[in-house]
Design an enzyme around this catalytic site. Structure first.
Site, PDB file in Angstrom:
ATOM      1  N   LYS A  29       0.827  -1.219   0.000  1.00 49.74           N
ATOM      2  CA  LYS A  29       0.000   0.000   0.000  1.00 49.74           C
ATOM      3  C   LYS A  29       0.858   1.265   0.000  1.00 49.74           C
ATOM      4  CE  LYS A  29      -1.203   1.516   3.820  1.00 49.74           C
ATOM      5  NZ  LYS A  29      -1.631   2.009   5.116  1.00 49.74           N
ATOM      6  N   THR A  30       1.827   1.346   0.901  1.00 47.51           N
ATOM      7  CA  THR A  30       2.653   2.552   0.994  1.00 47.51           C
ATOM      8  C   THR A  30       3.460   2.763  -0.279  1.00 47.51           C
ATOM      9  OG1 THR A  30       2.810   2.261   3.396  1.00 47.51           O
ATOM     10  CG2 THR A  30       4.402   3.734   2.378  1.00 47.51           C
ATOM     11  N   ASP A 219      -4.929   8.029   3.205  1.00 45.83           N
ATOM     12  CA  ASP A 219      -4.432   6.710   3.615  1.00 45.83           C
ATOM     13  C   ASP A 219      -5.250   6.196   4.803  1.00 45.83           C
ATOM     14  OD1 ASP A 219      -2.819   4.468   3.856  1.00 45.83           O
ATOM     15  OD2 ASP A 219      -1.334   5.496   5.092  1.00 45.83           O
ATOM     16  N   GLU A 220      -5.245   4.875   5.005  1.00 44.27           N
ATOM     17  CA  GLU A 220      -5.964   4.240   6.123  1.00 44.27           C
ATOM     18  C   GLU A 220      -7.407   4.732   6.176  1.00 44.27           C
ATOM     19  OE1 GLU A 220      -4.735   1.820   7.577  1.00 44.27           O
ATOM     20  OE2 GLU A 220      -2.570   2.023   7.784  1.00 44.27           O
ATOM     21  N   GLN A 250      -9.560  -4.317   8.028  1.00 42.37           N
ATOM     22  CA  GLN A 250      -8.679  -3.855   9.100  1.00 42.37           C
ATOM     23  C   GLN A 250      -9.257  -2.634   9.820  1.00 42.37           C
ATOM     24  OE1 GLN A 250      -4.245  -4.287   8.406  1.00 42.37           O
ATOM     25  NE2 GLN A 250      -4.921  -4.307   6.275  1.00 42.37           N
ATOM     26  N   ARG A 611       0.102 -10.182  10.471  1.00 42.32           N
ATOM     27  CA  ARG A 611       1.373  -9.532  10.820  1.00 42.32           C
ATOM     28  C   ARG A 611       2.547 -10.469  10.541  1.00 42.32           C
ATOM     29  NH1 ARG A 611      -0.042  -5.357   9.752  1.00 42.32           N
ATOM     30  NH2 ARG A 611      -1.929  -6.468   9.160  1.00 42.32           N
TER      31      ARG A 611
END
Length: 683
Positions: A29-30, A219-220, A250, A611
């Protein structure tokens, strides 16, 4: 661009119109966001016209560094890349008169808000009915839904309040807002809500912002609330050049106002939204992704996606049951010792739990094995009293009109200026509309104050005046000022005289010792790139909003990480232990009566699974000690039951048969044999 996969490339190059990027965990994503920003700038969009917001300073700083590496540091510094609150704060500073504040208005931290709420409750005689924290929580929820004091009663039914409760809440909310005005301050939620109100009611401000900013990237996005979505709508419409990036699987912050169905709301506000799914995972093995995909499908109100990976490792998830929580913690410590013996670095291992209260027993177990660990979460470095005291002195030096900072340090260290004296001074300041520090500089205003208090006040004012004369042009100057504050006000001696516990004393003194360098780093970070120096207000905002990443990895230590599942979002580890996976703990007992809350707990478990870069251990126990005395029998979490059989192994035997771990010393071998023996003799 050649390093992007097909879907990432589409998300990077589609820069016009509304776009929803559904980015699963570990799907780059980043990387996609930063390449998109670089592509926009190379395509001719002015960097200063781009607004990219995320939820943490750490994420914003990482993005800025990546964009700088792709194009140039100067271009990256011109992009409006920050948190929601930092971006809104800049707008509020610019249009301060429209929100009835001076340009130097203060931002209240949690402690200041509690003090203000306590005053409001006392004035309304509600202090025995509502706690300050309850009052602040209620008002925060209202602000995040864009409910203002004057509309609480009319919206009481929709908000689920009785007419009586709504009336009390409206009065409390109104008085709290009045006190914020008196102190020339705003709280954290106001950064967003006052910005929304400004853009909604001030055509000039709205037009100027619309002309200045043309492209938006959020973002997010799954963590946004109603107020933040309204802000996006006001800024981006009608051009609609807005891209949101997130993962509804998430969304784990419903308790602080995030809306799980926010993506559907976005598509309603921006018709014609295109959606691109990022599903190729670059973190987890496929066996973990299959487990995570299967579990999360039990949440029905979600956008379907299926994560997959090129990592075909066959190492299954181990589900281990212990008899008690003490045995659970020692089993985990034993397995970590074995992993370390096989060469796994401690920093690649993480223990995840639902509640911070679970950390203590794992600390004890790790200590018994002499395993280094680090706990994340709990009280932030910037929430510590020692840090807040020093920052209050620094704010007062930078801004003599700062009411709240003066009241915080006027008797720190102890100067004999009691509560009654402080109340007299505060009343004089409010009645005369004189900044408190200005008032203290005039002897005629202190006629009713005792001689000893006058002397102490005079010494305080003199020292602040002398420190204000020191240079403040570069990071080293601020490091010097911070050290001078600690030395001149004898803060170290004050702590030594008050703290008797040896460990607590060492910890507090360490905070003081680290602060000058941290202030240096904060100013240095903020002045990188195109800016040669920051304004006083910008520095104050950095100190208040936490423009320093206190989770930067310490390269000199190799420690196992302990943290809550909430804290783990965005992080990755080679080996992950998810502990306490039991009914009423995960899912939490407060979430089991609500389908929406239960779905969020499942998303929390999903975050924990995703994770892991290599191995996942899921632990639960038959009985758990409560309040250090009684044992309560526990059921395995329903989330364990939802794991597909082909992805899990159960019991310690599974580890040995898969050759996943090796014992590294006689103690470890003995404990493993005893563990297996206990399992064999159980009925």
């Amino acid at each position: 661009m050649s390093t992007l996969n097909n879907e990432q490339l589409k998300a990077t190059t589609q820069t016009q119109g509304p776009l929803l990027i559904l980015a699963g965990a570990g799907t780059g994503k980043t990387k996609t966001i930063t390449h998109r920003i670089a592509h926009m700038i190379e395509g001719g969009i002015a960097p200063e016209a781009i607004v990219a917001v995320t939820f943490t300073n750490k994420a914003a700083n990482e993005m800025r560094e990546r964009v700088a590496a792709l194009i140039s540091e100067r271009a990256a510094s011109l992009v409006n890349l920050s948190t929601f609150h930092s971006f809104c704060l800049k707008l509020l500073r610019r249009y301060h008169s429209h929100i009835n504040r001076t340009r130097g208005f203060a931002i209240l931290d949690t402690g200041d808000q509690v003090d203000l709420m306590r005053k409001a409750l006392r004035e309304l005689h509600l202090e025995k009915i509502i706690s300050p924290y309850q009052g602040l929580t209620q008002i925060s929820l209202l602000k995040n839904q864009l409910v203002y004091p004057e509309t609480v009663i009319s919206q009481s039914r929709a908000l689920g309040h009785s007419p009586q409760d709504a009336l009390l809440l409206a009065k409390l909310y109104e008085l709290y807002e009045t006190l914020l005005g008196v102190y020339d301050g705003i709280d954290f939620d106001d950064c967003i809500t006052k910005c929304v109100k400004l853009l909604s009611t001030n055509p000039k401000a709205h037009a100027e912002c619309h002309e200045q900013y043309t492209h938006f990237l959020i973002d997010e996005f799954q963590d946004t609330n109603i107020a933040q979505l309204k802000l996006i709508e006001l800024l981006a419409s009608p051009r609609n050049n807005v891209c949101v990036v997130g993962d509804d699987d998430q969304s784990i912050y419903g308790w602080r106002g995030a809306v799980a169905h926010i993506m559907e709301e976005f598509e309603k506000i921006f018709p014609g939204t295109q959606m691109i799914k990022l599903e190729q995972n670059y973190r987890c093995p496929n066996i973990v992704l299959e487990a995570a995909n299967t579990v999360i499908r039990n949440n029905h109100l979600r956008k379907e996606k299926a994560l997959w990976s090129d990592n075909s490792s066959s190492q299954k998830i181990l589900v281990h049951r212990s008899e008690t929580d003490a045995e659970e913690s020692h089993w985990v410590a034993e397995k970590i010792a074995a992993l370390l013996g096989r060469g796994t670095a401690a920093k690649d291992i993480c223990i995840l739990y639902r509640s911070n209260q679970q950390a203590r027993i794992f600390e004890s177990a790790l200590k018994s094995w002499s395993i280094k660990y680090r706990i994340f979460g709990g009280s932030s470095f910037f929430e510590r009293k020692e840090t807040k005291d020093v920052l209050s002195f620094l704010r007062l030096i930078l801004n003599p009109k700062d009411h709240l900072s003066l009241w915080r340090i006027i008797n720190t260290p102890h100067r004999g200026i009691g509560i009654k004296t402080q109340e007299k001074l505060e009343n004089l300041s409010r009645q005369g509309k004189i900044p408190p520090l200005v008032l203290l500089q005039s002897p005629e205003n202190l006629t009713d104050i005792s001689a000893s208090a006058k002397k102490a006040i005079d010494e305080l004012v003199t020292t602040l005046t002398e420190l204000r004369a020191l240079p403040r042009k570069n990071p080293k100057d601020f490091e010097v000022i911070t050290q001078e504050i600690i030395d001149r006000f004898k803060l170290r001696s004050d702590i030594i005289s008050q703290v008797k516990d040896k460990k607590a004393l060492e910890f507090k003194l360490q905070i003081l010792a680290e602060l000058p360098k941290i202030i240096h780093d904060m100013v240095n970070e903020a002045t990188r790139g195109a800016k040669s120096e920051l304004s006083v207000l910008e520095l104050l905002d950095i100190f208040t909003l936490g423009g320093y990443d206190e989770t930067k990895e310490d390269k000199s230590t190799d420690s196992v990480s302990l943290m809550t599942l909430h804290s783990a979002k965005g992080l990755e580890f080679k080996v992950v232990f998810i502990v306490g996976v039991e009914e009423e703990l995960l899912p939490h007992k407060n979430s089991m009566d609500s389908p929406q809350s239960l779905a969020e707990e499942r998303r929390l478990f999903y975050v924990g699974l995703t994770r892991a870069k290599s191995q996942v251990f899921i632990c639960h126990c038959r009985k758990r000690q409560t309040q250090g005395i009684d044992y309560v029998y526990k059921k395995p979490s329903r989330f364990i039951m939802e794991l597909p059989d082909n992805t899990v192994l159960k019991g310690a035997e599974g580890i040995d048969s898969e050759n996943a771990l090796e014992d590294i010393n006689p103690k470890s071998r003995l404990l493993s044999k005893l563990s297996r023996f206990r399992d064999e003799i159980k009925p």
